[in-house]
Write a protein that holds these residues in place. Structure first.
Motif, PDB file in Angstrom:
ATOM      1  N   ARG A 101       0.916  -1.753  -0.222  1.00  6.65           N
ATOM      2  CA  ARG A 101      -0.099  -0.041  -0.335  1.00  6.65           C
ATOM      3  C   ARG A 101       0.673   1.315  -0.180  1.00  6.65           C
ATOM      4  N   MET A 102       2.097   1.536   1.054  1.00  8.10           N
ATOM      5  CA  MET A 102       2.906   2.504   0.867  1.00  8.10           C
ATOM      6  C   MET A 102       3.941   2.482  -0.482  1.00  8.10           C
ATOM      7  N   SER A 103       3.727   1.953  -1.277  1.00 11.57           N
ATOM      8  CA  SER A 103       4.889   1.921  -2.336  1.00 11.57           C
ATOM      9  C   SER A 103       3.674   2.179  -4.142  1.00 11.57           C
ATOM     10  N   ALA A 104       4.552   2.354  -5.253  1.00  8.82           N
ATOM     11  CA  ALA A 104       4.375   2.896  -6.368  1.00  8.82           C
ATOM     12  C   ALA A 104       3.688   2.090  -7.100  1.00  8.82           C
ATOM     13  N   ARG A 105       3.602   0.586  -6.223  1.00 10.83           N
ATOM     14  CA  ARG A 105       3.179  -0.538  -6.981  1.00 10.83           C
ATOM     15  C   ARG A 105       1.600  -0.432  -5.870  1.00 10.83           C
ATOM     16  N   ARG A 106       1.016   0.565  -5.850  1.00 11.52           N
ATOM     17  CA  ARG A 106      -0.299   0.114  -5.081  1.00 11.52           C
ATOM     18  C   ARG A 106      -1.722   0.062  -5.314  1.00 11.52           C
ATOM     19  N   ASN A 107      -1.318   0.533  -6.775  1.00 16.94           N
ATOM     20  CA  ASN A 107      -2.942   0.225  -7.465  1.00 16.94           C
ATOM     21  C   ASN A 107      -2.828  -1.047  -8.368  1.00 16.94           C
ATOM     22  N   ALA A 108      -1.459  -1.717  -8.236  1.00 16.80           N
ATOM     23  CA  ALA A 108      -1.351  -3.185  -8.833  1.00 16.80           C
ATOM     24  C   ALA A 108      -1.973  -3.915  -8.278  1.00 16.80           C
ATOM     25  N   PRO A 109      -1.993  -4.764  -8.332  1.00 20.55           N
ATOM     26  CA  PRO A 109      -2.590  -6.113  -7.631  1.00 20.55           C
ATOM     27  C   PRO A 109      -1.811  -6.833  -6.428  1.00 20.55           C
ATOM     28  N   PHE A 110      -2.397  -7.171  -5.190  1.00 19.35           N
ATOM     29  CA  PHE A 110      -2.110  -7.506  -4.728  1.00 19.35           C
ATOM     30  C   PHE A 110      -2.433  -8.551  -4.070  1.00 19.35           C
ATOM     31  N   VAL A 111      -1.267 -10.161  -4.411  1.00 24.91           N
ATOM     32  CA  VAL A 111      -1.462 -11.831  -4.581  1.00 24.91           C
ATOM     33  C   VAL A 111      -0.679 -12.350  -3.670  1.00 24.91           C
ATOM     34  N   ALA A 112      -1.094 -12.726  -2.611  1.00 28.22           N
ATOM     35  CA  ALA A 112      -1.568 -13.885  -1.295  1.00 28.22           C
ATOM     36  C   ALA A 112      -1.331 -15.237  -1.434  1.00 28.22           C
ATOM     37  N   ILE A 113      -0.444 -16.086  -0.889  1.00 27.80           N
ATOM     38  CA  ILE A 113      -0.548 -17.481  -1.745  1.00 27.80           C
ATOM     39  C   ILE A 113       0.235 -17.746   0.140  1.00 27.80           C
ATOM     40  N   ASN A 114      -0.801 -18.715   0.376  1.00 32.47           N
ATOM     41  CA  ASN A 114       0.099 -18.976   1.686  1.00 32.47           C
ATOM     42  C   ASN A 114       0.303 -20.605   1.736  1.00 32.47           C
ATOM     43  N   CYS A 115       2.185 -20.694   1.757  1.00 31.11           N
ATOM     44  CA  CYS A 115       2.634 -22.060   0.926  1.00 31.11           C
ATOM     45  C   CYS A 115       2.405 -23.542   2.041  1.00 31.11           C
ATOM     46  N   GLY A 116       1.728 -22.753   3.243  1.00 34.02           N
ATOM     47  CA  GLY A 116       1.194 -24.362   4.296  1.00 34.02           C
ATOM     48  C   GLY A 116      -0.029 -24.465   3.790  1.00 34.02           C
TER      49      GLY A 116
END
Length: 481
Positions: A189-204
């Motif tokens: 959210r604080m980066s210049a990428r804030r308007n692009a996707p945030f994709v989370a993967i739970n490896c466990g």
């Protein structure tokens, strides 16, 4: 003569032929490399200037390289130390990292490894200097979904501010329930990428045989059930941030493929043949000690080098002082509004219990406890009688919180001859198994400086197991009273 803005690197190496090789490795890098042949020469240089990074051979003719590292740590010199050691002395290098070194190189190593490690060290120091330069007036009670104004959290907020616009990989550590995913989202959210996707993967949480497809996607017919082509998390995160939670749970074979992806930014879908390229920022998290996982052979060393660039450690709730009351109060008001209850505050005795309890499940456990109270009761003030187990067993006095914290053994075992073994006439030298286990765990925690996750890793158990046992010891004390 180097420009004043050029990072300085102090190379401490007594073998001149190796020193020349290392200097040649760094010839194309934007560093002023200063060579010292002995520990004395290195210390003399440090009295005059502080470099951004030190490449430190641990075997020097006049002193142990660890003495120089100790000098840097004692003086709190703002520089990153990378130690150089032989293959047979990896344990010494690990000891150096625990003493404050940023990273280590094992001889022999190539130019790429040295350059990559040194770049990370210099970047880490640059970011640390940015954090230190921030004004004290930036203290905040809330930040990107976090609640809390403790010094530990202020440090986290400032670090996120500093690293957000960097492309460097962020590696978040901390116990379960401390807010690692919230931290990853804050970096995004604080980066210049804030308007692009945030994709989370739970490896466990995803089966090993499906994880590769989850990350890279698959083509139609790649395996049974692949009835259509599917985009993976890597492609969906293009231009944004890919968050790999519980990264230490990833299968070793997939770690190899992830390493290639991190290095090149390219991948091939499962069952496919076309190489695809994406632009993603990597953020990883784990509730384990990643260095211990590397030592145990469960996490690739080279992948660790690639991912562990900017570490952020999320403090446990018990380490955050009065933050626990701020968070609990917010939960109380929010959940009461959801459930249509009248709650507005915690009673004084209840506040003492909330502060005194160690919260092994951290913020997640606190939220569940508050919800339990709100759902099962209705009043303006939370009283002690409303608290669920095990908080209802926490003892407090009128002045300073929990009683009997110094000795957590049940009272019947705290005096000579009071143990069950003694009462049953057990031979001299035999102790109950739980006492031996408790002593071993507490000794490991002391050796690890109070770091329970690290102690758990060395004992071969999970941190949650230690927390459960600590709570059971406290309950035993309460029951014995």
């Amino acid at each position: 003569m180097a420009d004043s803005s050029t990072p300085t690197v102090l190379l401490v190496e007594d073998t001149l032929s190796l020193a020349r090789v290392y200097q040649e490795y760094l010839k194309g890098e934007p560093y002023e490399v200063v060579h010292g042949e002995t520990g004395a020469a290195a210390l003399a240089f440090l009295e005059q200037r502080t470099p951004q990074a030190i490449l430190l051979d641990l075997k020097l003719p006049d002193m142990d390289g660890l003495d120089i590292l100790k000098h840097v740590q004692t003086r709190k010199l703002p520089c990153s130390v990378v130690v150089i050691t032989a293959h047979g002395s990896i344990n010494v290098a690990v000891e150096a990292m625990r003493a404050g070194a940023f990273d280590f190189l094992v001889k022999p190593f190539n130019a790429e490894r040295m350059v990559f490690t040194l770049r990370n060290a210099v970047e880490r120091q640059r970011l640390s200097e940015m954090v230190e330069s921030l004004k004290e007036g930036l203290d905040r009670r809330e930040y990107c979904g976090f609640i809390g104004s403790s010094p530990r959290m202020q440090a986290v907020y400032r670090t996120i501010d500093s690293v957000a616009d960097s492309k460097a990989t962020v590696f978040i550590t901390g116990e379960s329930g401390t807010g690692k995913e919230l931290c990853a989202e804050a970096v995004h959210r604080m980066s210049a990428r804030r308007n692009a996707p945030f994709v989370a993967i739970n490896c466990g949480a995803i089966p090993h045989d499906l994880m590769e497809s989850e990350i890279f996607g698959h083509v139609k017919g790649a395996f049974t059930g692949a009835v259509a082509e599917r985009e993976g998390a890597a492609k969906r995160a293009h231009g944004g941030t890919l968050f790999l939670d519980e990264i230490c749970e990833m299968d070793l074979d997939l770690q190899t493929k992830l390493l290639r992806f991190v290095q090149s930014g390219s991948f091939i879908k499962v069952g496919g043949s076309v190489t695809e390229r994406v632009d993603v920022r990597f953020v990883c998290a784990t509730n384990r000690d990643p260095l211990a996982e590397v030592e145990a052979g469960r996490f690739r060393e080279d992948l660790y080098y690639r991912l562990h660039v900017i570490p952020i450690h999320m403090p446990a709730l018990r380490e955050r002082g009065e933050d626990v009351l701020e968070i609990a109060s917010r939960f109380l008001l929010d959940i009461a509004a959801e459930e249509g209850r009248r709650f507005k505050r915690f009673g004084e005795d209840t506040r003492k219990v909330v502060v005194a309890y160690p919260w092994p499940g951290n913020v997640r456990q606190l939220q569940n406890v508050v919800r339990n109270v709100v759902v099962l009761n209705d009043a303006e003030e939370v009283t002690r009688e409303m608290l669920p187990t095990p908080l209802d067993r926490v003892k407090i006095d009128g002045s300073n919180g929990v009683q009997g914290q110094g000795d957590q053994r049940p009272p019947s075992l705290a005096t000579p001859g009071g143990s069950p073994a003694a009462r049953l006439g057990a031979p001299e030298g035999i102790r109950p198994l739980w006492e031996v286990e408790k002593a071993t765990i507490e000794q490991a925690i002391d050796i690890c400086g109070g770091n329970i996750p690290r102690a758990a890793a060395h004992l071969g158990i999970s941190a949650s197991t230690i927390y459960r046992k600590k709570v059971s010891w406290q309950e035993g004390e309460a029951g014995g009273g």
